[in-house]
Design an enzyme around this catalytic site. Sequence first.
Site, mmCIF file in Angstrom:
data_model
loop_
_atom_site.group_PDB
_atom_site.id
_atom_site.type_symbol
_atom_site.label_atom_id
_atom_site.label_comp_id
_atom_site.label_asym_id
_atom_site.label_seq_id
_atom_site.Cartn_x
_atom_site.Cartn_y
_atom_site.Cartn_z
ATOM 1 N N LYS A 78 0.855 -1.196 0.000
ATOM 2 C CA LYS A 78 0.000 0.000 0.000
ATOM 3 C C LYS A 78 0.884 1.237 0.000
ATOM 4 O O LYS A 78 1.900 1.283 0.718
ATOM 5 C CB LYS A 78 -0.886 -0.022 1.249
ATOM 6 N N SER A 153 -9.559 1.545 2.898
ATOM 7 C CA SER A 153 -8.746 2.355 2.019
ATOM 8 C C SER A 153 -7.636 1.575 1.332
ATOM 9 O O SER A 153 -7.000 2.093 0.428
ATOM 10 C CB SER A 153 -8.135 3.513 2.804
ATOM 11 N N SER A 177 -9.748 -0.652 7.111
ATOM 12 C CA SER A 177 -9.197 -0.540 5.756
ATOM 13 C C SER A 177 -8.453 -1.743 5.220
ATOM 14 O O SER A 177 -8.124 -1.766 4.029
ATOM 15 C CB SER A 177 -8.275 0.671 5.666
HETATM 16 N N1 GLN Z 1 -13.219 4.212 6.592
HETATM 17 C C1 GLN Z 1 -12.475 4.648 7.721
HETATM 18 C C2 GLN Z 1 -12.030 6.076 7.560
HETATM 19 O O1 GLN Z 1 -12.272 6.619 6.526
HETATM 20 C C3 GLN Z 1 -11.303 3.731 7.986
HETATM 21 C C4 GLN Z 1 -10.165 3.933 7.100
HETATM 22 C C5 GLN Z 1 -8.962 3.119 7.482
HETATM 23 O O2 GLN Z 1 -9.080 2.094 8.133
HETATM 24 N N2 GLN Z 1 -7.801 3.613 7.104
HETATM 25 O O3 GLN Z 1 -11.461 6.660 8.433
#
Ligand code: GLN
Length: 485
Positions: A78, A153, A177
């Site tokens: 990532k 994400s 994410s």
């Molecule tokens: N959807 C959550 C956010 O937007 C989690 C994102 C993540 O785990 N990086 O904060």
Amino acid sequence: MDLYALTIHELQGLLARKEVTPLDLTEAVFDRIESVEDRVNAFITLNKEQALLQAAEAGRQLEMGEGGPLCGIPLSIKDVLCTKGLRTTAGSKILEPFVPPYNATVVEKLEQAGAVIVGKTSMDEFAMGSANENCVYGVPKNPWKPDFICGGSSGGSAASVAADECIASLGSDTGGSIRQPASHCGIVGLKPTYGRVSRFGLLAYASSLDQVGPLTKDVTDCALMLNVISGYDRRDSTSVNCEVPDYCASLIDGLEGMIIGIPQEYFGEGLDPEVEAAVKNAVEKLGDAGAIIREVSLPHTEYGVAAYYIIAPAEASSNLARYDGVKYGMRVMEADSLLDMYKRTRSQGFGDEVKRRIIMGTYALSSGYYDAYYKKASQVRTLIIEDYKKAFVDCDVLVSPVTPSPAWKIGEKSHDPLSMYLSDVLTIPANLAGIPGLSVPCGFSSAGLPIGMQIQGAHFAEKKLLKVGYNLEKRLDIVGKKPSL
Ligand code: GLN
């Protein structure tokens, strides 16, 4: 045989017996990327030249009977993890030209284990999102259905694994994410216990919640990856100095004596009936494997999203202050003063969702509001931790859906941040409590989209999670099913 479609543990055998060389394998993976990437868009940056050199070196090591557990295995990473000499953008325009001078600890560990780094994967900007649509480098497509989201994400990581553009990947999970995109793309994803895996070199979003973890084709590979990336790191002050077990030793058939809790709050209003049916069917399989199934209650679950969307933006507003045009990445040159340069750089460099979070976080921390928002959210966090503590007195693990619905169409929720935030309801509590969560495929919707089961456990109970996941995988005919690309 399509080498790129195999798992780490299958390839380990082929490589050790010299039936395949790391160079053959890496070339096969890049051929695969060439043929499908225009339809998947999983990568922000490819690393072909360097990867071929790493593969050649891995080949030399294997020839001499050396090489670590990932020797010659092509992985993606990532784009939120620093890779020395390889651009790292965090999905943001503000870091478009940023080339880190050092590796994240996890990247270093992968390289020491002999891995070949294929490239950096697409993500929501600074890991803020649930669909991987907040990205200036293009939205990755779900390999199972191209007009659907991959989940966020770490969507690019999940898509690259599901589309066989690499053998496994690393992502990060702040509120779901890793687990969400793993679930939406039909692969395995683990958020380890907070402190199990070093965060050094992970571009921070919300430091008290962020954790790095693997995305893999099956549970065995997940255990193998966790063995490599776990462990104490003196460069991360929240890293925990406790023994790292052999996670592969937990991959045993049979769940006799294991008590599995079903949190009733995770099966409430808003849960898609197909998701519910797939997860309930999977629970039955766990019962067939010998586990005792029990209902439990986590009464504060519904407040998790509200608490998280105060705490995470609060931490983000502070963490992202470092991107000012001076230290990293882009700088807008046409400015009248230093302050003006900061403003222009941040205005042009950050996307809408990131700005929204910075504003929310700054507001929640401002004097006069701190008690009403941040303090209150921290109190809710404690209640959620207490809920789990009580549940783990009686249960070894908790199983549930990962997300309330399968993947949705690209664009369907992108103008409705609140409905996007609500899709995190089942994954956020584990981050607030710092406990581990594993996502394992457990079915498909009638539209052909993957559905995942989430397995949560107490701090450092990764072995139990993997054992349950392994038993589920063995009893469902899903692993090895591939999207037709
Ligand atoms: N959807 C959550 C956010 O937007 C989690 C994102 C993540 O785990 N990086 O904060």
